[in-house]
Design a protein around this motif. Structure first.
Motif, PDB file in Angstrom:
ATOM      1  N   LYS A   2       8.483  39.934  54.673  1.00  0.00           N
ATOM      2  CA  LYS A   2       8.975  40.537  55.904  1.00  0.00           C
ATOM      3  C   LYS A   2       9.046  42.054  55.790  1.00  0.00           C
ATOM      4  CE  LYS A   2      11.853  36.778  57.547  1.00  0.00           C
ATOM      5  NZ  LYS A   2      13.173  36.418  58.023  1.00  0.00           N
ATOM      6  N   GLU A   4      11.460  43.997  56.616  1.00  0.00           N
ATOM      7  CA  GLU A   4      12.733  44.471  56.079  1.00  0.00           C
ATOM      8  C   GLU A   4      12.715  44.494  54.546  1.00  0.00           C
ATOM      9  OE1 GLU A   4      12.490  42.135  58.432  1.00  0.00           O
ATOM     10  OE2 GLU A   4      13.677  42.807  60.130  1.00  0.00           O
ATOM     11  N   ASP A   5      12.068  43.508  53.936  1.00  0.00           N
ATOM     12  CA  ASP A   5      11.961  43.468  52.473  1.00  0.00           C
ATOM     13  C   ASP A   5      11.122  44.632  51.962  1.00  0.00           C
ATOM     14  OD1 ASP A   5      13.414  41.080  52.536  1.00  0.00           O
ATOM     15  OD2 ASP A   5      11.576  39.870  52.637  1.00  0.00           O
TER      16      ASP A   5
END
Length: 67
Positions: A2, A4-5
């Motif tokens: 993702k 965000e990661d």
């Protein structure tokens, strides 16, 4: 993985923008745009802004009046 990661790894200086782009399968320019939108609006800024909008190229029929 993702965004965000990948973003958290980018802010920890573990990835370059080029590496993040390769992981996400997008261009470096797109990563830069997504990072700006994420910093400004959080996860909400990453949603597709086109959703719910009508297309500009849709034919609009006109009503013909008879007298």
């Amino acid at each position: 993985m993702k965004f965000e990661d990948v973003y958290s790894r980018r802010t920890a200086d573990k990835l370059t923008q080029e590496q993040a782009a390769e992981i996400l399968g997008v261009s470096v320019r797109t990563v830069r745009r997504w990072e700006d939108r994420f910093e400004a609006d959080g996860a909400e800024g990453l949603y597709d802004r086109r959703l719910g909008k009508l297309a500009n190229n849709v034919f609009q029929p006109i009503q013909l009046w008879r007298c």
